[in-house]
Design an enzyme around this catalytic site. Sequence first.
Site, PDB file in Angstrom:
ATOM      1  N   GLU A  42      -3.457  -4.389  -2.892  1.00 36.29           N
ATOM      2  CA  GLU A  42      -3.571  -5.779  -4.125  1.00 36.29           C
ATOM      3  C   GLU A  42      -3.794  -5.418  -5.117  1.00 36.29           C
ATOM      4  O   GLU A  42      -3.502  -5.417  -6.531  1.00 36.29           O
ATOM      5  CB  GLU A  42      -4.531  -6.738  -3.462  1.00 36.29           C
ATOM      6  CG  GLU A  42      -6.105  -5.401  -2.869  1.00 36.29           C
ATOM      7  CD  GLU A  42      -5.370  -5.324  -1.314  1.00 36.29           C
ATOM      8  OE1 GLU A  42      -5.171  -4.697  -0.811  1.00 36.29           O
ATOM      9  OE2 GLU A  42      -6.951  -5.646  -0.703  1.00 36.29           O
TER      10      GLU A  42
ATOM     11  N   ASN B 164       1.056  -1.349   0.046  1.00 38.28           N
ATOM     12  CA  ASN B 164      -0.165  -0.200  -0.198  1.00 38.28           C
ATOM     13  C   ASN B 164       1.231   1.158   0.159  1.00 38.28           C
ATOM     14  O   ASN B 164       1.633   1.286   0.040  1.00 38.28           O
ATOM     15  CB  ASN B 164      -1.323  -0.452   1.896  1.00 38.28           C
ATOM     16  CG  ASN B 164      -0.638  -0.184   2.611  1.00 38.28           C
ATOM     17  OD1 ASN B 164       0.399  -0.934   3.003  1.00 38.28           O
ATOM     18  ND2 ASN B 164      -1.173   0.340   3.991  1.00 38.28           N
TER      19      ASN B 164
END
Length: 136
Positions: free
Chosen positions: A56, A43
């Site tokens: 992701e 992130n």
Amino acid sequence: MIEQERLIEKAFLALEHAYAPYSGFQVGACIQTRDDHYILGANIENAAYGSTNCAERSAVFAAYSMGYRKEDLKALAVVTRAKQITTPCGACRQVLSELLNADTPIYLSNGIEVAVTNMKELLPAGFGADDLKSAN
Ligand code: THU
């Protein structure tokens, strides 16, 4: 080492690269490709919070940027160091539902427990490309 353990271990390597100065919540992801490459994502936050990219999404965008497509992607792992297992946020579910096959295994781990799921379970009845085709 079994395959998903290796994938989870690599996702924890990605977590070390998280840039999360605002939330302090580090997330790592790793995609295993069918030709056995591992693509990492972390992130990456921003002072304009909404411009943050989740781990992701970082991983799946990196895979697509390298030319891989959903049929080339074998599995995804998403990891945190939280007390409980974390599941992908709503924005990630939307993105992953288009960029992964519905039954591609998604391993979730906090380093203590592991859960396995897929996009069919995480976003049933989602909006997608087929819905656009039915316009007027
Ligand atoms: N985050 C992820 O990277 N993946 C998720 O599935 C949930 C949330 C990040 C976004 C933000 O940097 C931090 O975790 C707190 O929301």
